[in-house]
Design an enzyme around this catalytic site. Structure first.
Site, short mmCIF file in Angstrom:
data_model
loop_
_atom_site.label_atom_id
_atom_site.label_comp_id
_atom_site.label_asym_id
_atom_site.label_seq_id
_atom_site.Cartn_x
_atom_site.Cartn_y
_atom_site.Cartn_z
N ASP A 92 -22.31 26.01 9.28
CA ASP A 92 -20.97 25.68 9.80
C ASP A 92 -20.85 24.17 9.95
O ASP A 92 -21.87 23.46 10.06
CB ASP A 92 -20.70 26.40 11.12
N GLU A 156 -23.19 26.50 15.12
CA GLU A 156 -23.85 25.44 15.89
C GLU A 156 -22.86 24.40 16.38
O GLU A 156 -22.93 23.93 17.52
CB GLU A 156 -24.94 24.78 15.04
#
Length: 454
Positions: A92, A156
């Protein structure tokens, strides 16, 4: 670079690495469906899973984590009796911010001035490619000498804790003798660096209400309480005049012992405008690695274009607090919440919501795995010795892994050196750094296996 066989192999694999990174960067995998479709993250997760399967990983799975995102897991068995190493990255990314400020499209890997530009190129899609390069180089030079687990996180950057909660519920899944977190970076390009500390973080959203609805500023301004003005007043209480973070009860005077960050170099790296002062006191290393730092990362307010002469009834802001090692993020959250409530002016109604939290981390750089990494980095970076530094950013998973596996050694390396401009527009990765760190990781895995008698 020396003519080490691993180095030569990684060099030959770099064109493929660039093509794969371009494919991965193309996914708009911001783990916030309010900004980008969830399907982009799902597609990126599937790409990562397919890449692991292509490298003969077993038990490849997309793990549905409690925050609604997916982390990707795979296991590559090594020789009998070999130690297990967990390799971490996240797929991500941060949102691209102002796309018009990018010199090339943020989700299109573009080579310019010897670097590869694109959101996630360094943080941390490049980290996943680094792991692949290291493993491929070992396969072509005698095989991977350890058992390898790979975990690629899907949220994250949002700090929502999905993988942490999943790991706690499945404590055997990520168990390893050593863990390599591929999400930090060298102090600067060409200087091999392991990260000794990470600041934790807490994220709060504060809302102020003062009126039942917006009012004409000419008719009521001067007596009616303006929520936006109240918010400005409140946020100003979080910093002293010199810019030092001032949260009631929070310790802000710790010192950093270790590699220092010359102020002139920091000004250049941070692209501080001429004549503009740095904020805070103490050394730069004190301020960014050893002390808390508050940042207002967003405010809901009317844009300048289309603004009307109105008093605002409601204002909202998001506040991030970086928490250094030695302080507890949960306690810092309580202190920041209490501060915001205590300093809200004019009796405005205040609501504080926690939207993210992660504990700080301190690695034991005297552990045996660091000796193996130091030797590997000296080969990958001829003429340079491994350095250790702090990092102002957060990787919440580190403390979860340290708690779950207290005997495991945790090393932090990665591609996010200052020129990478992670989280900013025009993020990029140095291909030379990707190449050298891939060599270092491959040699580390070999050195580590030998140190364990495997």
């Amino acid at each position: 670079m020396t003519a080490h066989p691993i180095s030569e192999t990684v060099a030959s694999l770099m064109p493929r690495a660039k093509a794969e990174l371009a494919e991965l960067v193309a996914f708009q995998s911001v783990a916030d469906p309010a900004q980008f479709p969830k399907s982009e993250c799902e597609a990126a997760a599937n790409w990562v899973a397919d890449a692991l399967r292509a490298e003969d990983f077993q038990d490849v799975a997309l793990l549905d984590t409690p925050d609604g995102t997916q982390s990707v897991y795979g296991f590559l068995p090594g020789p009998a009796g070999a130690p297990t190493v967990l390799l971490y990255a996240h797929y991500d990314v941060q949102p691209p911010l102002d796309e018009s400020a990018w010199l090339s499209p943020p989700f299109e890997l573009t080579e310019r001035d010897g670097r590869w530009f694109g959101r996630g190129a360094a943080d941390c899609k490049g980290g996943f490619i680094m792991h692949l390069l290291a493993l491929r180089a070992l396969k072509e030079n005698g095989g991977v000498p350890v058992s390898v687990k790979v975990i690629a996180e899907g949220s994250e950057e949002q700090g929502t804790g999905g993988l942490e909660r999943y790991a706690e519920a499945h404590p055997d899944l990520l168990a390893a003798d050593t863990i390599v977190i591929g999400d930090t970076g060298n102090f600067r390009v060409g200087l091999p660096t392991v990260t000794a500390t990470l600041r934790g973080m807490t994220m709060l959203r504060v809302t102020l209400d003062t009126l039942e609805g917006n009012l004409h500023s000419g008719q009521f301004g001067g007596a009616a309480p303006d929520a936006l003005a109240a918010m400005i007043h409140l946020l100003a209480s979080l910093r002293a005049e010199d810019g030092t973070t001032t949260v009631d009860g929070l310790v802000t005077d710790a010192d950093w012992e270790g590699l220092q960050y010359p102020e002139a170099e920091f000004r250049t790296d941070a692209k501080v405008l001429d004549g503009v002062e740095l904020i805070g006191t103490g050394t730069v290393a004190d301020r960014i690695w050893a002390r808390p730092a508050v940042t207002v990362i967003g405010i809901d307010c009317p844009p300048v274009v289309g603004a009307t002469p109105s008093l605002q009834a409601t204002a909202r802001a998001q506040v991030s607090l970086r928490v250094p090692p030695g302080q507890d993020a949960a306690e810092a959250t309580q202190l920041l919440t209490a501060h915001l409530k205590a300093h809200t002016p004019w009796g405005a109604r205040v609501a504080v919501e926690q939207v993210g939290q992660g504990q700080p981390f301190r690695a034991d750089i005297s552990s045996p795995a660091y000796t193996s990494m130091a030797q590997a980095m000296e080969t990958a970076y001829p003429g340079e010795k491994m350095q250790s530094s702090g990092m102002g950013g957060s990787i919440p998973l580190c403390n979860t892994l340290a708690t779950l596996y207290p005997e495991a050694e945790i090393l932090l390396i990665g591609l996010s050196e200052p020129e990478a401009q992670i989280h900013a527009v025009n993020e990029s990765v140095s291909p030379e750094e990707l190449e050298r760190l891939s060599v270092a990781e491959a040699l580390f895995l070999r050195n580590y296996a030998e140190s364990k008698g495997a």
